[in-house]
Design a protein around this motif. Structure first.
Motif, PDB file in Angstrom:
ATOM      1  N   THR A 249       0.832  -1.204   0.000  1.00 50.84           N
ATOM      2  CA  THR A 249       0.000   0.000   0.000  1.00 50.84           C
ATOM      3  C   THR A 249       0.867   1.255   0.000  1.00 50.84           C
ATOM      4  O   THR A 249       0.619   2.210  -0.757  1.00 50.84           O
ATOM      5  CB  THR A 249      -0.938   0.002   1.219  1.00 50.84           C
ATOM      6  OG1 THR A 249      -1.837  -1.109   1.114  1.00 50.84           O
ATOM      7  CG2 THR A 249      -1.743   1.280   1.303  1.00 50.84           C
ATOM      8  N   LEU A 250       1.891   1.266   0.822  1.00 50.12           N
ATOM      9  CA  LEU A 250       2.793   2.420   0.877  1.00 50.12           C
ATOM     10  C   LEU A 250       3.514   2.615  -0.449  1.00 50.12           C
ATOM     11  O   LEU A 250       3.593   3.728  -0.978  1.00 50.12           O
ATOM     12  CB  LEU A 250       3.812   2.232   2.005  1.00 50.12           C
ATOM     13  CG  LEU A 250       3.273   2.227   3.429  1.00 50.12           C
ATOM     14  CD1 LEU A 250       4.364   1.813   4.410  1.00 50.12           C
ATOM     15  CD2 LEU A 250       2.713   3.592   3.814  1.00 50.12           C
ATOM     16  N   ASN A 251       4.047   1.528  -0.990  1.00 50.77           N
ATOM     17  CA  ASN A 251       4.864   1.615  -2.204  1.00 50.77           C
ATOM     18  C   ASN A 251       4.061   1.943  -3.448  1.00 50.77           C
ATOM     19  O   ASN A 251       4.600   2.535  -4.399  1.00 50.77           O
ATOM     20  CB  ASN A 251       5.636   0.307  -2.410  1.00 50.77           C
ATOM     21  CG  ASN A 251       6.762   0.146  -1.409  1.00 50.77           C
ATOM     22  OD1 ASN A 251       7.501   1.076  -1.136  1.00 50.77           O
ATOM     23  ND2 ASN A 251       6.897  -1.048  -0.834  1.00 50.77           N
ATOM     24  N   ASP A 252       2.777   1.582  -3.462  1.00 45.45           N
ATOM     25  CA  ASP A 252       1.960   1.753  -4.666  1.00 45.45           C
ATOM     26  C   ASP A 252       1.149   3.042  -4.687  1.00 45.45           C
ATOM     27  O   ASP A 252       0.392   3.270  -5.640  1.00 45.45           O
ATOM     28  CB  ASP A 252       0.987   0.570  -4.810  1.00 45.45           C
ATOM     29  CG  ASP A 252       1.679  -0.732  -5.172  1.00 45.45           C
ATOM     30  OD1 ASP A 252       2.901  -0.699  -5.437  1.00 45.45           O
ATOM     31  OD2 ASP A 252       0.999  -1.779  -5.172  1.00 45.45           O
ATOM     32  N   ASN A 253       1.291   3.871  -3.660  1.00 45.56           N
ATOM     33  CA  ASN A 253       0.420   5.052  -3.562  1.00 45.56           C
ATOM     34  C   ASN A 253       1.204   6.322  -3.272  1.00 45.56           C
ATOM     35  O   ASN A 253       0.949   7.027  -2.294  1.00 45.56           O
ATOM     36  CB  ASN A 253      -0.657   4.801  -2.496  1.00 45.56           C
ATOM     37  CG  ASN A 253      -1.648   3.735  -2.916  1.00 45.56           C
ATOM     38  OD1 ASN A 253      -2.601   4.016  -3.637  1.00 45.56           O
ATOM     39  ND2 ASN A 253      -1.429   2.508  -2.476  1.00 45.56           N
ATOM     40  N   ALA A 254       2.148   6.620  -4.160  1.00 45.66           N
ATOM     41  CA  ALA A 254       3.021   7.784  -3.978  1.00 45.66           C
ATOM     42  C   ALA A 254       2.230   9.090  -3.929  1.00 45.66           C
ATOM     43  O   ALA A 254       2.524   9.978  -3.120  1.00 45.66           O
ATOM     44  CB  ALA A 254       4.071   7.837  -5.088  1.00 45.66           C
ATOM     45  N   ALA A 255       1.241   9.230  -4.785  1.00 49.69           N
ATOM     46  CA  ALA A 255       0.470  10.479  -4.825  1.00 49.69           C
ATOM     47  C   ALA A 255      -0.314  10.680  -3.532  1.00 49.69           C
ATOM     48  O   ALA A 255      -0.370  11.793  -2.989  1.00 49.69           O
ATOM     49  CB  ALA A 255      -0.476  10.475  -6.019  1.00 49.69           C
ATOM     50  N   ALA A 256      -0.900   9.598  -3.013  1.00 49.69           N
ATOM     51  CA  ALA A 256      -1.654   9.696  -1.758  1.00 49.69           C
ATOM     52  C   ALA A 256      -0.715  10.004  -0.592  1.00 49.69           C
ATOM     53  O   ALA A 256      -1.061  10.756   0.327  1.00 49.69           O
ATOM     54  CB  ALA A 256      -2.420   8.401  -1.499  1.00 49.69           C
ATOM     55  N   TYR A 257       0.485   9.416  -0.624  1.00 50.27           N
ATOM     56  CA  TYR A 257       1.499   9.676   0.409  1.00 50.27           C
ATOM     57  C   TYR A 257       1.870  11.166   0.400  1.00 50.27           C
ATOM     58  O   TYR A 257       1.937  11.817   1.456  1.00 50.27           O
ATOM     59  CB  TYR A 257       2.725   8.809   0.137  1.00 50.27           C
ATOM     60  CG  TYR A 257       3.865   8.958   1.121  1.00 50.27           C
ATOM     61  CD1 TYR A 257       3.934   8.171   2.266  1.00 50.27           C
ATOM     62  CD2 TYR A 257       4.886   9.877   0.900  1.00 50.27           C
ATOM     63  CE1 TYR A 257       4.985   8.290   3.163  1.00 50.27           C
ATOM     64  CE2 TYR A 257       5.936  10.009   1.798  1.00 50.27           C
ATOM     65  CZ  TYR A 257       5.980   9.211   2.922  1.00 50.27           C
ATOM     66  OH  TYR A 257       7.024   9.349   3.802  1.00 50.27           O
ATOM     67  N   GLU A 258       2.109  11.714  -0.784  1.00 43.65           N
ATOM     68  CA  GLU A 258       2.480  13.126  -0.894  1.00 43.65           C
ATOM     69  C   GLU A 258       1.359  14.028  -0.392  1.00 43.65           C
ATOM     70  O   GLU A 258       1.608  15.000   0.327  1.00 43.65           O
ATOM     71  CB  GLU A 258       2.821  13.471  -2.343  1.00 43.65           C
ATOM     72  CG  GLU A 258       3.243  14.917  -2.527  1.00 43.65           C
ATOM     73  CD  GLU A 258       3.694  15.236  -3.933  1.00 43.65           C
ATOM     74  OE1 GLU A 258       4.238  16.347  -4.133  1.00 43.65           O
ATOM     75  OE2 GLU A 258       3.519  14.392  -4.828  1.00 43.65           O
ATOM     76  N   LYS A 259       0.124  13.688  -0.746  1.00 47.05           N
ATOM     77  CA  LYS A 259      -1.005  14.505  -0.291  1.00 47.05           C
ATOM     78  C   LYS A 259      -1.147  14.431   1.226  1.00 47.05           C
ATOM     79  O   LYS A 259      -1.426  15.444   1.886  1.00 47.05           O
ATOM     80  CB  LYS A 259      -2.294  14.047  -0.974  1.00 47.05           C
ATOM     81  CG  LYS A 259      -3.509  14.850  -0.533  1.00 47.05           C
ATOM     82  CD  LYS A 259      -4.703  14.640  -1.411  1.00 47.05           C
ATOM     83  CE  LYS A 259      -5.938  15.388  -0.901  1.00 47.05           C
ATOM     84  NZ  LYS A 259      -5.679  16.818  -0.621  1.00 47.05           N
ATOM     85  N   ALA A 260      -0.939  13.231   1.792  1.00 50.16           N
ATOM     86  CA  ALA A 260      -1.018  13.079   3.247  1.00 50.16           C
ATOM     87  C   ALA A 260      -0.011  13.983   3.940  1.00 50.16           C
ATOM     88  O   ALA A 260      -0.304  14.606   4.965  1.00 50.16           O
ATOM     89  CB  ALA A 260      -0.777  11.618   3.630  1.00 50.16           C
ATOM     90  N   TRP A 261       1.209  14.066   3.379  1.00 49.52           N
ATOM     91  CA  TRP A 261       2.245  14.923   3.960  1.00 49.52           C
ATOM     92  C   TRP A 261       1.875  16.400   3.830  1.00 49.52           C
ATOM     93  O   TRP A 261       1.924  17.157   4.806  1.00 49.52           O
ATOM     94  CB  TRP A 261       3.593  14.657   3.288  1.00 49.52           C
ATOM     95  CG  TRP A 261       4.690  15.492   3.876  1.00 49.52           C
ATOM     96  CD1 TRP A 261       5.155  16.694   3.420  1.00 49.52           C
ATOM     97  CD2 TRP A 261       5.443  15.207   5.061  1.00 49.52           C
ATOM     98  NE1 TRP A 261       6.146  17.178   4.231  1.00 49.52           N
ATOM     99  CE2 TRP A 261       6.344  16.285   5.251  1.00 49.52           C
ATOM    100  CE3 TRP A 261       5.452  14.141   5.972  1.00 49.52           C
ATOM    101  CZ2 TRP A 261       7.244  16.312   6.320  1.00 49.52           C
ATOM    102  CZ3 TRP A 261       6.338  14.185   7.035  1.00 49.52           C
ATOM    103  CH2 TRP A 261       7.213  15.260   7.196  1.00 49.52           C
ATOM    104  N   LYS A 262       1.496  16.811   2.636  1.00 54.09           N
ATOM    105  CA  LYS A 262       1.236  18.228   2.391  1.00 54.09           C
ATOM    106  C   LYS A 262       0.040  18.737   3.181  1.00 54.09           C
ATOM    107  O   LYS A 262      -0.009  19.899   3.576  1.00 54.09           O
ATOM    108  CB  LYS A 262       1.057  18.479   0.890  1.00 54.09           C
ATOM    109  CG  LYS A 262       2.346  18.325   0.104  1.00 54.09           C
ATOM    110  CD  LYS A 262       2.227  18.817  -1.315  1.00 54.09           C
ATOM    111  CE  LYS A 262       3.546  18.693  -2.060  1.00 54.09           C
ATOM    112  NZ  LYS A 262       4.651  19.449  -1.426  1.00 54.09           N
ATOM    113  N   ASP A 263      -0.926  17.866   3.447  1.00 55.34           N
ATOM    114  CA  ASP A 263      -2.104  18.263   4.217  1.00 55.34           C
ATOM    115  C   ASP A 263      -1.823  18.393   5.707  1.00 55.34           C
ATOM    116  O   ASP A 263      -2.645  18.928   6.457  1.00 55.34           O
ATOM    117  CB  ASP A 263      -3.239  17.247   4.023  1.00 55.34           C
ATOM    118  CG  ASP A 263      -3.910  17.358   2.668  1.00 55.34           C
ATOM    119  OD1 ASP A 263      -3.688  18.367   1.976  1.00 55.34           O
ATOM    120  OD2 ASP A 263      -4.661  16.425   2.300  1.00 55.34           O
TER     121      ASP A 263
END
Length: 282
Positions: A249-263
């Motif tokens: 899940t972590l490795n396949d969802n770079a865009a969601a990871y970035e959004k989680a950080w920026k939010d």
């Protein structure tokens, strides 16, 4: 659960955080029979241990709901299990009880600024890491005597950290035991710094940045990190398939990871960190 543990933990009824995003729910996900993933998907709900006192990572807001990067990572994992954010029950999980709540099945996984280390791996399994922090020091804005960990003894500084945390152990290299003050949560350390009971607070740098942001200019970061702290997601010991699911899940969802950080943490530290290489599950 012991009476003391029950008093130290509260649940924030099964509801969304009110901040960040709600990732699309993977309604068509299929899981192997008998796995944790199948069990949680069938239940349609999940219990997640997190911090309630960590600005930017896991902080209980005025609305009674936790918000932060850890919360957003938990929501991402839940979404890939087919569980919506409003079906997550966030359970307050201070540092000293993280292994215990996993072992006792009080939560399904823990995302709580949880440094991966060997003693903890004897009791639980870790997915990740999903972030690498570094231990640093927070002092009052006008403090010029403390310039890094090597200056603490010369300044005869009292240093505060949290019981059961990795930073509380690491700081023993730099400070006499009599000058270490421990509380159950970092917010009490911030209060002790504000009132002059201690001269420094130590934990991971991003946690300190959150406390500094909340202090409205009263505190500052020394800016001399002296450890590497890989944050992992705690699951039951030996649950390799669930661990591997979380890593994927972590490795396949770079865009969601970035959004989680920026939010969340990105409001103070704008550059999205690179996802560390996830370790083999065991």
């Amino acid at each position: 659960m012991t009476a003391a543990l029950a008093l130290s933990m509260t649940a924030c009824g099964k509801s969304d955080t009110g901040t960040g995003s709600n990732p699309p729910v993977e309604t068509a996900a299929k899981f192997e029979a008998g796995t944790t993933m199948e069990k949680l998907q069938k239940a349609g709900a999940v219990k997640v241990g997190t911090k309630f006192d960590q600005p930017l990572f896991g902080l209980k807001g005025l609305d009674g709901k936790p918000a932060g990067f850890d919360v957003e990572i938990a929501k991402l994992i839940a979404s890939k299990l087919g569980i919506s954010a409003d079906k997550i029950e966030f359970v307050e999980t201070p540092s000293k009880v993280r292994e215990e709540v996993i072992e006792q099945g009080k939560v399904d996984f823990v995302v709580a600024t949880y440094t991966i280390n060997e003693p903890r791996k004897q009791r639980i399994s870790f997915a990740g890491p999903y972030y690498e922090a570094g231990q640093d020091l927070m002092v009052k804005k006008d403090d010029s005597a403390i310039t890094g960990p090597d200056s603490l003894k010369a300044a005869n500084a009292k240093v505060c950290s949290v019981t059961g945390s990795t930073p509380a152990e690491k700081i023993k290299t730099y400070v006499d035991a009599a000058n270490i003050v421990l509380f159950d949560v970092y917010s009490k350390c911030a209060d002790a710094l504000r009132t002059g009971q201690v001269q420094a607070v130590t934990t991971d740098n991003v946690i300190l940045l959150g406390l500094i942001d909340a202090s409205k200019g009263e505190f500052k970061l020394v800016g001399k990190p002296f450890t590497k702290e890989p944050y992992g997601i705690g699951v039951k010991k030996g649950d390799v398939k669930f661990c591997e699911f979380i890593n994927k899940t972590l490795n396949d969802n770079a865009a969601a990871y970035e959004k989680a950080w920026k939010d969340t943490a990105g409001k103070v530290s704008p550059d999205t960190p690179k996802l560390p290489t996830t370790a083999a599950c065991s």
